[in-house]
Design an enzyme around this catalytic site. Sequence first.
Site, PDB file in Angstrom:
ATOM      1  N   GLU A 109       2.034  -6.444 -96.559  1.00 17.77           N
ATOM      2  CA  GLU A 109       2.273  -5.048 -97.611  1.00 17.77           C
ATOM      3  C   GLU A 109       0.476  -4.598 -98.600  1.00 17.77           C
ATOM      4  O   GLU A 109       0.137  -5.386 -99.444  1.00 17.77           O
ATOM      5  CB  GLU A 109       3.063  -5.470 -98.340  1.00 17.77           C
ATOM      6  CG  GLU A 109       4.095  -5.744 -97.761  1.00 17.77           C
ATOM      7  CD  GLU A 109       5.569  -5.299 -99.073  1.00 17.77           C
ATOM      8  OE1 GLU A 109       6.962  -5.189 -99.074  1.00 17.77           O
ATOM      9  OE2 GLU A 109       5.396  -7.144-100.316  1.00 17.77           O
ATOM     10  N   GLY A 132       5.355   0.910-104.429  1.00 17.44           N
ATOM     11  CA  GLY A 132       5.576   1.783-105.695  1.00 17.44           C
ATOM     12  C   GLY A 132       4.634   2.698-105.714  1.00 17.44           C
ATOM     13  O   GLY A 132       4.763   3.287-107.458  1.00 17.44           O
ATOM     14  N   GLU A 172       3.866  -9.331-106.904  1.00 24.00           N
ATOM     15  CA  GLU A 172       3.841  -9.106-107.651  1.00 24.00           C
ATOM     16  C   GLU A 172       4.625 -10.881-108.097  1.00 24.00           C
ATOM     17  O   GLU A 172       3.747 -11.121-109.187  1.00 24.00           O
ATOM     18  CB  GLU A 172       5.454  -8.398-108.064  1.00 24.00           C
ATOM     19  CG  GLU A 172       5.243  -6.485-108.429  1.00 24.00           C
ATOM     20  CD  GLU A 172       6.140  -6.288-107.109  1.00 24.00           C
ATOM     21  OE1 GLU A 172       7.781  -6.645-106.862  1.00 24.00           O
ATOM     22  OE2 GLU A 172       6.593  -4.990-107.136  1.00 24.00           O
ATOM     23  N   ASN A 231      14.441  -5.523-100.317  1.00 24.00           N
ATOM     24  CA  ASN A 231      14.038  -6.320-101.359  1.00 24.00           C
ATOM     25  C   ASN A 231      14.147  -4.884-103.284  1.00 24.00           C
ATOM     26  O   ASN A 231      14.003  -4.656-103.255  1.00 24.00           O
ATOM     27  CB  ASN A 231      12.382  -6.338-101.182  1.00 24.00           C
ATOM     28  CG  ASN A 231      11.914  -6.608-103.047  1.00 24.00           C
ATOM     29  OD1 ASN A 231      12.356  -7.621-103.358  1.00 24.00           O
ATOM     30  ND2 ASN A 231      10.768  -7.540-103.404  1.00 24.00           N
ATOM     31  N   LYS A 269      14.373  -6.455-105.693  1.00 22.77           N
ATOM     32  CA  LYS A 269      13.411  -6.575-106.661  1.00 22.77           C
ATOM     33  C   LYS A 269      14.336  -6.798-107.694  1.00 22.77           C
ATOM     34  O   LYS A 269      15.514  -7.073-108.426  1.00 22.77           O
ATOM     35  CB  LYS A 269      11.675  -4.974-107.189  1.00 22.77           C
ATOM     36  CG  LYS A 269      11.822  -4.854-105.817  1.00 22.77           C
ATOM     37  CD  LYS A 269       9.988  -4.716-106.359  1.00 22.77           C
ATOM     38  CE  LYS A 269       9.240  -3.863-105.290  1.00 22.77           C
ATOM     39  NZ  LYS A 269       8.128  -3.539-105.534  1.00 22.77           N
ATOM     40  N   SER A 276       6.067   1.754-100.344  1.00 21.25           N
ATOM     41  CA  SER A 276       6.699   2.842-100.645  1.00 21.25           C
ATOM     42  C   SER A 276       7.142   3.694 -98.899  1.00 21.25           C
ATOM     43  O   SER A 276       6.635   4.600 -98.536  1.00 21.25           O
ATOM     44  CB  SER A 276       5.346   4.106-100.653  1.00 21.25           C
ATOM     45  OG  SER A 276       5.264   3.395-102.417  1.00 21.25           O
ATOM     46  N   HIS A 316       5.530 -12.270-102.238  1.00 20.67           N
ATOM     47  CA  HIS A 316       5.022 -11.092-103.093  1.00 20.67           C
ATOM     48  C   HIS A 316       4.379 -11.056-103.980  1.00 20.67           C
ATOM     49  O   HIS A 316       3.966 -11.735-104.488  1.00 20.67           O
ATOM     50  CB  HIS A 316       6.405 -10.281-103.610  1.00 20.67           C
ATOM     51  CG  HIS A 316       6.571  -9.246-103.528  1.00 20.67           C
ATOM     52  ND1 HIS A 316       6.100  -8.750-103.972  1.00 20.67           N
ATOM     53  CD2 HIS A 316       7.303  -8.392-102.893  1.00 20.67           C
ATOM     54  CE1 HIS A 316       6.382  -7.193-104.469  1.00 20.67           C
ATOM     55  NE2 HIS A 316       6.876  -7.078-103.319  1.00 20.67           N
TER      56      HIS A 316
END
Length: 243
Positions: A159, A165, A90, A11, A13, A201, A88
């Site tokens: 996740e 991150g 985000e 991904n 991003k 991560s 996701h």
Amino acid sequence: MRTNNKLIVMNWKCNPRSIAEARVLATASDVKGVVVCPPAVFIHSVATKLKKASLGAQNGFWEEGAYTGEYSFGQLKSVGVKYAIIGHSERRLLFGENSQIISKKIASALAANISPIVCVGEKKRTTVSIAVKTVVAELNNSLTGISKENLGKIILAYEPIWAIGTGKNASLAEILPIISAMKKYMIDLSGKRIKIIYGGSVSPENVNSYTVSPFIDGVLVGGASANKQKSAEIIKKLHSLNL
Ligand code: PGA
């Protein structure tokens, strides 16, 4: 080279900045068993670079027509997309996506013959029972109305948001009880054993701590996937396992 039967979802991003860099990154990840998910603007160009890896999208919309700025799953399919990341954290946190929106996206991706990679995870590090409650509620809210047959085409990504991150990846021991509860939930719902991958991560140093487990079907890589050395190393490490 291939990556045994585990899935690696890259991904990117909102990275990298240029199409030239995107093409270099794509080449570094062009290995069977890898799903490359570039920003939408680079999808078509990346598609021409991938010979062995599959193409994925980071998003999609459930309609076509007067929806400025959006692109549909049908359109994604027409440029070669096989997988789409949906829900996701985000997108949930920064773009207001709720379970209703996520479930429409899942249904639309399935109708376009794209496999949804549905992300779930708890916000803060907590007890196993709270984490399980959170992810099961997210699954419940977003998978309602999907046929048993279609449920079997879904991939789930566990996740934990606190691990995304941050460099603080969850350990295998921490994620196993949550992933096994998710597997059980999906078997009860669909009668099928669906793929569940871990994200948060993931790095060349820790990737195999997950993939050695028969209960983890792969990894979703964010930050490291936008770095060509790190992505190549992650693929190499996983390949070296010879599962
Ligand atoms: P990360 O991102 O690998 O940078 O933690 C994972 C993700 O957001 O899917």
